[in-house]
Design an enzyme around this catalytic site. Structure first.
Site, mmCIF file in Angstrom:
data_model
loop_
_atom_site.group_PDB
_atom_site.id
_atom_site.type_symbol
_atom_site.label_atom_id
_atom_site.label_comp_id
_atom_site.label_asym_id
_atom_site.label_seq_id
_atom_site.Cartn_x
_atom_site.Cartn_y
_atom_site.Cartn_z
ATOM 1 N N ILE A 1 14.774 41.244 70.545
ATOM 2 C CA ILE A 1 13.440 40.663 70.578
ATOM 3 C C ILE A 1 12.477 41.635 71.219
ATOM 4 O O ILE A 1 12.794 42.252 72.231
ATOM 5 C CB ILE A 1 13.430 39.356 71.402
ATOM 6 C CG1 ILE A 1 14.489 38.405 70.863
ATOM 7 C CG2 ILE A 1 12.066 38.707 71.357
ATOM 8 C CD1 ILE A 1 14.680 37.182 71.714
ATOM 9 N N CYS A 2 11.315 41.753 70.619
ATOM 10 C CA CYS A 2 10.300 42.616 71.210
ATOM 11 C C CYS A 2 9.362 41.741 72.027
ATOM 12 O O CYS A 2 8.525 41.034 71.495
ATOM 13 C CB CYS A 2 9.515 43.332 70.120
ATOM 14 S SG CYS A 2 8.195 44.347 70.757
ATOM 15 N N LEU A 3 9.550 41.782 73.340
ATOM 16 C CA LEU A 3 8.778 40.911 74.209
ATOM 17 C C LEU A 3 8.378 41.754 75.415
ATOM 18 O O LEU A 3 9.230 42.239 76.148
ATOM 19 C CB LEU A 3 9.666 39.737 74.629
ATOM 20 C CG LEU A 3 9.010 38.557 75.313
ATOM 21 C CD1 LEU A 3 8.000 37.913 74.395
ATOM 22 C CD2 LEU A 3 10.064 37.546 75.722
#
Lengths: 651, 206
Positions: free
Chosen positions: B118-120
């Site tokens: 996940i790109c967070l």
């Protein structure tokens, strides 16, 4: 009877002020009450310079411009007013109470005290010569809320400068006492903690427990990760940073949100840890300044003394080098050997700027020729030091070349530890692409990896996630950036082929070609993707890696099958799924080292020998080779590369 | 080990006390597997720590209503980095948690593969602060389902599709939900897609 009155009143007062009241030892009818002065709202206190300290409380603003030394502080706690009260014989009916007021230090003027003292009699009269003590104390207490009317219209209070230190100290101590008594939820360990084991960050006021702060900062400093030595509340430092940037206009400034060393000592952190922090910070500053000159002595390599950054001595932090005030006097003489340095900085003559003195070994040298200082009138030239590069230096340069990408703005070599290829320079905050070192638009850095508005694609199209696990883990395998930069020179070629591949190749012709040329037995195996399952770990267009490396890097003939920084990760591997994405795309990544010009003789599948040209110095292909490669790729895409005429480049 | 204490506190914060009978659970029209969901204080998010290791959590996120993910339950795995012995410092909460979708999802900010990265920004090492909370991270992940962030994509292609061809994106996302996110709660049916399956199922790219 009178005694009874006094005794009754005294015991009442003692019940009301159990802690503050102190009865005199000699006289049972005399007592002292310490009345702490704490304001609900801090008041601005000014300390005019001593020259005009005499008339306190007058001429506040008019004098300010001329007095530089005026400092103002927001204070809310003042040293207590001690009220000494004596109840004489005959009180309360005949005599008023005897009142003496004082403060320590005497920050309240005698005039005010006198007035307050006389209030006692007035009140006693008003009340009808009756018991007045409580009324009086309460009256003083109330007038203390406005500092006895001393606060002027501007809302400031003036106090003689001689009391400044004492007042500030008192305020800090009072605040600390209040803080220590409080309870805070540490946001790190999530435990409620007494204020006495907590620390309130000086810049932003967030409270954490000392233990968590120590754990975190000690760890960060010992790991050298000083950029994290900031407030630990999410977004706090960033917010202040952004605000500071905004306030200072467009001018780029270094974030000043790092915790000050003196605060670290307060937390407290160990002396040696803070020392290390200060040194690291200093080093980071030197490193981020391109003008820093380092000592040419190999054994030393200290930084040359600079006016801008002062080498920290111990933990006291050299008066914020960040101030960027270059105008200040050189302080070169600090470690007692600044003789020449002093002379040097006196006159701003160009040649003298060449003189540099090492901070560590005090070696005086010329920044141009990097030899010991030869006086300003000697002509010298920059030294070419190609021939003296040691093996070690060479190795580290080679490593940098293979496993780092230079920032396009400041040329600092950056190495990616993980993540995507959108990089931000640790020094100058430039956004750039790790693959090709291109400058990226901070507004939309990812455009570079996508199609732009005109439909044009950069060589890094769809390569945002190459090398996701970082660069440089695999020292054996150079997939570095300088190296990629050379690749990027062949970018047009790549893109051109990419387009061809896209249009021309049906999907089932996915094809893997992996060349494994072990040292000593150069050879080449062609393998079909379906039986070899080598990584098709990219989704970009067909990319032909043109290995135009200079000779010394070519000992390594084996390259990973894809630009993911690890060799031959078969698709089932940890990140294998990635390869999947490429599957739907026409044309797979081709590793084509064996055919590259400049390689050793290679044998292809049909046993034919391939004769290649020697390396070209600039790492590019000559026209013949280029034509051959194009031709080969075209055939290969149709699975017909065996038809290629191997003698096409023989001439 | 103050780390463990904090983790268990955070778990309590996420789970809260057991809900009154049938209240929270009934909100999700769940299949037979609903029993595995722990109580929760969050909307549409359930968190449970591994029985043997407090540093490994299972997370379930319900596809938020009125999104393409509605009707799906997505399982995630979260790993909190453990500090290095002997001091135990340097792990969580000093380092950010790692969180991945184990249920496949068609989303611009989640890798379209088995790892489900996940790109967070919240959990990037340079943004993470020790005072950040797991609850906030989980809520941010759910927010990402409501509002994908195509400008900071992990899957550039899906991001492009999201921006330029929303209908196609929705179609694909919904088909992923149908295929992968329906039976999440049936225990032991965690659909870890084999590669073959993925190949077969992956929508052909344009």
């Amino acid at each position: 009877m009178e005694e009874d009155f006094r005794e009754v009143e005294l015991s009442t007062i003692a019940a009301i002020y159990p802690e503050e009241l102190c009865i005199d030892e000699q006289d049972p009818y005399a007592f002292t009450i310490e009345l702490p002065i704490s304001l609900s709202k801090p008041v601005v206190v000014k300390f005019p310079a001593s020259s005009n300290a005499a008339p306190s409380g007058q001429l506040p603003e008019a004098r300010l411009p001329t007095v530089n030394a005026v400092e103002s502080q927001q204070l809310s706690n003042f040293p207590a007013l001690s009220i000494h009260i004596e109840l004489p014989e005959g009180y309360p009916t005949e005599k008023p109470p005897k009142v003496a007021l004082s403060t320590s230090p005497p920050w309240l003027s005698p005039k005010i005290l006198e007035k307050l003292e006389s209030d006692a009699q007035r009140l006693w009269e008003d009340i009808g010569r009756d018991q007045v003590i409580f009324t009086y104390i309460d009256d003083v207490r109330q007038s203390a809320d406005t500092i006895f009317g001393l606060v002027n219209e501007q809302g400031t209070l003036e106090v003689g400068p001689e009391h400044k230190i004492a007042l500030l100290d008192y305020d800090i101590k009072a605040k600390q006492t209040a803080f220590d008594k409080g309870t805070f939820d540490c946001n790190i360990c999530l435990d409620p903690k007494k204020g006495s084991v907590c620390h309130r960050m000086l810049d932003c006021g967030h409270v954490f427990c000392v233990r968590c702060l120590q754990d975190f900062y000690n760890n960060a400093i010992s790991e050298g990760d000083i950029s994290t030595v900031r407030c630990l509340e999410p977004g706090c430092a960033e917010k202040r940073d952004a605000a500071a940037r905004k306030a200072s206009g467009s001018k780029r400034r270094k974030p000043k949100t790092l915790v000050n060393p003196s605060e670290l000592l307060q937390i407290p952190l160990g002396h040696d840890v803070v020392k290390r922090y200060v040194m690291l910070k200093y080093k980071a500053e030197l490193e981020s300044d391109k003008n820093t000159v380092y000592c040419p002595r190999e054994s030393c390599q200290g930084a040359a003394r600079s006016k801008k950054y002062k080498k920290p001595q111990g933990v006291e932090f050299a008066a914020d080098a960040e101030e960027e005030s270059d105008g200040e006097d050189g302080e070169g003489g600090e470690d007692g050997e600044g003789g020449e340095d002093g002379e040097g900085t006196d006159k701003k003559v160009a040649p003298l700027d060449l003189l540099a003195i090492c901070e560590d070994c005090s070696f005086a040298f010329c920044t141009r020729c990097r030899k010991s200082w030869h006086g300003e009138f000697q002509y010298c030239v920059p030294q070419e030091r190609k021939e003296e590069i040691s093996e070690e230096e060479k190795a580290s340069m080679e490593y940098l070349r293979l496993h780092s990408s230079p920032c396009p703005t400041c040329d600092a070599p950056c190495q990616k530890s993980h993540g995507c290829n959108h990089m931000r320079c640790f020094r100058c905050q430039t956004h750039f692409c790790y693959l090709c070192s291109s400058w990226l638009d901070p507004e939309n850095p990812y455009k570079h990896f996508n199609t732009d508005s005109t439909g044009k694609r950069s060589a890094c199209f769809m390569r945002l996630w190459e090398l996701e696990d970082g660069d440089g883990h695999d020292i054996e395998v150079g997939r570095g950036a300088q190296h990629r930069r050379e690749e990027a020179q062949a970018a047009e070629l790549e893109v051109a082929f990419g387009e061809e591949a896209r249009g021309a190749v049906p999907q089932q012709q996915r094809r893997q070609r992996v060349v494994q040329a072990q040292p000593g037995q150069p050879g080449q195996q062609d393998q079909q993707a379906n039986n070899a399952r080598f990584a098709v770990a990219r989704e970009g267009p067909l990319v032909l890696r043109i290995e135009g490396l200079p000779a010394e890097a070519r000992g390594q003939q084996y390259r990973p099958a894809a630009g993911r920084g690890r060799p031959q990760v078969v698709n089932g591997g940890q990140r294998g799924g990635r390869g999947v994405r490429g599957q739907g795309r026409p044309g797979a990544h081709q590793q084509n080292h064996g055919r590259m010009p400049g390689q050793n003789r290679q044998v292809n599948r049909n046993g034919q020998r391939v004769q290649n040209d020697g390396p070209r110095e600039d790492g590019r292909l000559n026209d013949n080779d280029e034509a051959w490669v194009r031709h080969f790729v075209r055939l290969a895409l149709n699975d017909q590369e065996h038809l290629v005429e191997m003698d096409s480049d023989e001439d | 080990m103050s780390g463990i204490r904090r983790v268990s506190k955070e778990l309590t914060e996420c789970q809260g006390p057991p809900p009154p009978e049938g209240k929270d659970m009934s909100k999700v029209k769940l299949q037979d597997g609903a029993a595995i969901l722990p109580p929760t204080t969050m909307e549409g998010i359930w968190a449970k720590a591994d029985n043997s290791n407090m540093y490994r959590w299972d997370i379930w996120i319900e596809g938020p209503a009125n999104t393409v993910y509605e009707g799906g339950i997505f399982k995630l795995k979260m790993e909190l980095p453990e500090g290095s012995a002997p001091s135990g410092t340097g792990g969580y909460p000093f380092k950010p948690p790692k969180i991945n979708f184990t249920t496949r999802i068609y989303h611009p900010n989640v890798t379209n593969d088995n790892t489900g990265d996940i790109c967070l920004s919240l959990i990037k090492t340079d943004v993470w602060k020790p005072a950040s909370k797991i609850k906030g991270v989980l809520e941010a992940v759910r927010q990402l389902l409501i509002e994908p962030n195509p400008d900071d994509p992990l899957e550039t292609r899906i991001a492009e599709e999201y921006k330029n061809n929303r209908a196609e994106f929705e179609k694909n996302a919904k088909s992923y939900v149908q295929r992968y996110a329906k039976d999440t709660l049936k225990e032991n049916s965690s659909k870890t897609t084999t590669k073959k399956e993925t190949l077969k199922n992956a929508p052909s790219k344009v």
